[in-house]
Design an enzyme around this catalytic site. Structure first.
Site, PDB file in Angstrom:
ATOM      1  N   GLY A  45       3.594   1.655  -3.965  1.00  9.79           N
ATOM      2  CA  GLY A  45       4.111   3.017  -3.958  1.00  9.79           C
ATOM      3  C   GLY A  45       5.500   3.049  -3.350  1.00  9.79           C
ATOM      4  CB  ALA A 101       7.438   4.973   3.588  1.00  9.49           C
ATOM      5  CE  LYS A 102      10.270  -2.071   0.237  1.00  8.56           C
ATOM      6  NZ  LYS A 102      11.329  -2.711  -0.532  1.00  8.56           N
ATOM      7  CG  ASP A 108       1.204  16.684   3.494  1.00  7.63           C
ATOM      8  OD1 ASP A 108       1.113  17.580   2.621  1.00  7.63           O
ATOM      9  OD2 ASP A 108       1.958  15.703   3.393  1.00  7.63           O
TER      10      ASP A 108
HETATM   11  C1  6BB Z   1      -3.001   2.402   1.212  1.00  4.98           C
HETATM   12  C2  6BB Z   1      -2.230   3.304   2.045  1.00  4.98           C
HETATM   13  C3  6BB Z   1      -2.567   3.453   3.381  1.00  4.98           C
HETATM   14  O1  6BB Z   1      -0.832   3.955   0.240  1.00  4.98           O
HETATM   15  C4  6BB Z   1       0.830   5.197  -4.095  1.00  4.98           C
HETATM   16  C5  6BB Z   1       0.989   5.378  -2.606  1.00  4.98           C
HETATM   17  C6  6BB Z   1      -4.012   1.597   1.654  1.00  4.98           C
HETATM   18  C7  6BB Z   1      -2.938   2.188  -0.137  1.00  4.98           C
HETATM   19  C8  6BB Z   1      -4.210   0.733  -1.715  1.00  4.98           C
HETATM   20  C9  6BB Z   1      -4.125   1.484  -2.864  1.00  4.98           C
HETATM   21  C10 6BB Z   1      -4.425   0.936  -4.101  1.00  4.98           C
HETATM   22  C11 6BB Z   1      -4.841  -0.381  -4.167  1.00  4.98           C
HETATM   23  C12 6BB Z   1      -4.938  -1.128  -3.029  1.00  4.98           C
HETATM   24  C13 6BB Z   1      -4.615  -0.576  -1.805  1.00  4.98           C
HETATM   25  C14 6BB Z   1      -1.863   4.333   4.166  1.00  4.98           C
HETATM   26  N1  6BB Z   1      -0.834   5.038   3.687  1.00  4.98           N
HETATM   27  C15 6BB Z   1      -0.471   4.933   2.395  1.00  4.98           C
HETATM   28  C16 6BB Z   1      -1.167   4.069   1.557  1.00  4.98           C
HETATM   29  C17 6BB Z   1      -0.003   4.858  -0.387  1.00  4.98           C
HETATM   30  C18 6BB Z   1      -0.096   4.631  -1.881  1.00  4.98           C
HETATM   31  C19 6BB Z   1      -1.460   5.088  -2.379  1.00  4.98           C
HETATM   32  C20 6BB Z   1      -1.539   4.891  -3.878  1.00  4.98           C
HETATM   33  N2  6BB Z   1      -0.482   5.608  -4.513  1.00  4.98           N
HETATM   34  N3  6BB Z   1      -4.523   0.945   0.643  1.00  4.98           N
HETATM   35  N4  6BB Z   1      -3.882   1.296  -0.456  1.00  4.98           N
HETATM   36  F1  6BB Z   1      -3.744   2.748  -2.773  1.00  4.98           F
END
Ligand code: 6BB
Length: 610
Positions: A18, A23-24, A132
């Site tokens: 993401g 942030a990424k 949020d």
């Molecule tokens: C997080 C995560 C934890 O992701 C884009 C933004 C934890 C994401 C993850 C997933 C898919 C597959 C594998 C692992 C805390 N903050 C943000 C986080 C943001 C992204 C979520 C998906 N969309 N595990 N994953 F999302």
């Protein structure tokens, strides 16, 4: 770059899942435990006014530990970067799940909603409000349990019950109760508190929504009364269990023992060090060992540099970190992710940077790399002239498993999306909604035209609603600018979640396209010749003002605004399907509004003679 040195001592970095905002998020593997994690990466210089948000999130997460809150493991700060290491949630966003199902049944909504209430009640009990709450901020772990993320806006408890009302509505309806292109009109709708009530909602659901979506906070149901509300209790006969099952106080004996052995410390010293909860590498290792144990894996730490088969030194260690710090989706070299013990979960696609050599291989010889001329100068990506050296040999195909819990009773619905005919913009939820006669909330006399305004319509995807709806009706809360709430609900079906099929290499011209299984991100065609399809797509992209870089059978596409800003990035990959034995197109959005992307890809594919 120095900023990544510290991080790479402990983690192997994989793909970016993401980007956006400040942030990424990258997937990574914690070297000592072999556990997967998600790492939020922020550039301090670019943060500007968002810096307090990051601090807020870190401070809150350090104080929160709960079964439905994404666990913080480790915070690293370097001269230019902040890295936040978090729990791995391979089930992806609740948003995508709702959309893939159109909407959830009342029973499934209850299962999901009780977890949300549990998380939020706990957050409130610790003196915070999330502020949020939206389906994008709830992720599923590998057991299909929800985890709340993104605490950057949290503060003293105030507006969460109303937001949970919105969530409840979206869960059961598949669209928003309040929606409008025009921010002021949207604001007015919220303040009026009138929304459409689809006829499939039960009387008890309607009542609970009414209690939660009260405009006047004084009339709104309290969190306390929500916990044992009749709707919440139905089928369960017990209130929501909101207390944390992951306390700070008790330390796990097995994890302490393993850490003591590893660090050659006595148990007491080890316990004292862990109990400092400094969110350093020790905290991360302890919590990840605990997670490993909970998954039924041995509570064992790997010896440093023993990762990967045959005790190979992690390959990333041989690499310059130059590439790691680029803003592209690159990671530190060829990753041996097989040794990560999360075989159940998402095996990331290995990415290649330093291992790429000038192309003298079959891949780029047979299918000459093309840089679309329309704005070739704007594209800095040189991927088309590089190829992964070691990738060509490996034929193994990884299939992302479905969550262990049978989550998708409507699996067939996903498959519908894989046919070009159904790759159309209006969701079935919307169609169904329009077919069924709505019941209005008292005072709402609007007819069908009005009704349509509250339906997520693809025609509106270009807008950017920067209104904080949570705050809009909270007179006692200072307004915050620039918070996207539920505007981002309007995202696509095409999100990469867990159930993608990937192989360890992209299709090469020599070997033909990759063989993939049918999935909801793959559109089938009637063609049997992959090159014909590839050429067809490449001839169409310039007409749609899409720049692309060809790499084997993958087209890395992007669109730009008039000012040269990249507005969208996505991949189209020609692949070979097995059943049916036809050529397909895998699509994957990397950046940009999902609905704009969806329309564009739909446009491209419908222009192809497939
Ligand atoms: C997080 C995560 C934890 O992701 C884009 C933004 C934890 C994401 C993850 C997933 C898919 C597959 C594998 C692992 C805390 N903050 C943000 C986080 C943001 C992204 C979520 C998906 N969309 N595990 N994953 F999302």
């Amino acid at each position: 770059m120095k900023d990544y040195d510290e991080l790479l001592k402990y983690y192997e970095l994989y793909e970016t899942i993401g980007t956006g905002g400040f942030a990424k998020v990258k997937l990574a593997c914690h070297i000592l435990t072999g556990e997967m994690v998600a790492i939020k990466i922020m550039d301090k210089n670019a943060l500007g006014s968002d810096l307090p948000r990051v601090k807020t999130e870190i401070d809150a997460l350090k104080n929160l530990r709960h079964q439905h809150i994404c666990q913080l493991y480790h915070v690293l700060e370097t001269a230019n970067k902040i890295f936040i290491v978090l729990e791995y949630c391979p089930g992806g966003e609740l948003f995508d799940y709702i959309i893939s199902q159109d909407r959830l049944s009342e029973e499934e909504t209850r299962v999901v909603f009780r977890q949300i209430v549990s998380a939020v009640a706990y957050v409130h009990s610790q003196g915070y409000a999330h502020r949020d709450l939206k389906p994008e901020n709830l992720l599923f772990d590998e057991n299909h349990k929800l985890k709340l993320i993104d605490f950057g806006l949290c503060a003293k408890p105030k507006a969460d019950v109303w937001s949970m009302g919105i969530l409840l509505y979206v869960l059961m309806c598949g669209f928003l109760p309040f929606d409008d292109d025009n921010v002021m009109a949207l604001y007015k709708k919220i303040m009026r508190g009138k929304y459409d009530v689809p006829k499939w909602l039960s009387p008890s659901s309607i009542l609970l929504l009414q209690q939660m979506l009260q405009v006047d906070p004084k009339k709104r149901i309290s969190m306390k009364n929500l916990l044992n509300h009749p709707w919440i209790m139905q089928d369960y006969n017990c209130p929501v269990e909101w207390q944390s099952k992951n306390p700070f106080i008790h330390l796990d004996d097995d994890c302490v023992t393993e850490l003591s052995v590893h660090h050659r410390n006595n148990r007491q010293t080890m316990e004292d060090l862990i109990s400092l909860w400094q969110y350093d590498h020790l905290t991360a290792t302890y919590l990840l060992l605990l997670a490993k144990k909970a998954r039924g894996k041995p509570v064992r730490l790997r010896l440093p540099f023993s990762c990967g088969p045959a005790n190979a030194t992690p390959k990333s260690k041989n690499l310059s970190l130059e590439d790691v710090t680029s803003d592209e989706n690159y990671v530190a070299g060829l990753i041996d992710y097989e040794w990560c013990e999360d075989n159940l979960s998402t095996p990331p696609t290995p990415q290649f940077t330093k291992h790429w050599t000038e192309s003298n291989d079959l891949e780029s010889k047979s299918l000459t790399p093309v840089l679309c001329k329309s704005s070739a100068n704007k594209l800095k990506n040189k991927e088309n002239v590089y190829t992964p050296q070691s990738a060509v040999k490996n034929e193994e195909c990884f299939v992302f498993p479905e969550p262990k819990t049978p989550v998708n009773k409507n699996q067939h619905k996903r498959e519908v999306l894989t046919t070009p005919n159904h790759y159309t913009t209006p969701s079935k939820a919307r169609n169904q909604y329009l077919k069924e006669t709505p019941v209005k909330t008292p005072g709402n006399s609007a007819g069908r035209d009005k009704l349509m305004t509250s339906v997520i319509s693809p025609e509106r995807r270009c807008r950017s609603v920067e209104l904080d709806l949570n705050q809009a009706h909270m007179e006692d809360t200072p307004k915050r600018k620039g918070t996207k709430v539920f505007g981002s609900l309007e995202r696509g079906l095409d999100k990469v979640i867990t159930v993608l099929t990937r192989s360890k290499r992209k299709g090469t011209a020599k070997d033909g396209p990759r063989r993939l299984k049918l999935h909801y991100n793959v559109t089938t065609t009637r063609l049997v010749n992959p090159d014909q399809l590839l050429n067809e797509i490449m001839s169409i992209l310039p007409k749609k003002h899409v720049d692309y870089v060809q790499k084997g059978y993958t087209l890395k596409c992007q669109t730009q605004s008039d000012f040269g800003k990249v507005t969208m990035q996505f991949e189209l990959e020609v692949c070979q399907l097995q059943k049916p034995d036809v050529v397909g197109i895998r699509r994957q959005r990397l950046k940009g509004d999902a609905w704009v992307y969806k329309r564009l890809v739909e446009d491209i594919l419908s222009s192809c003679k497939v």
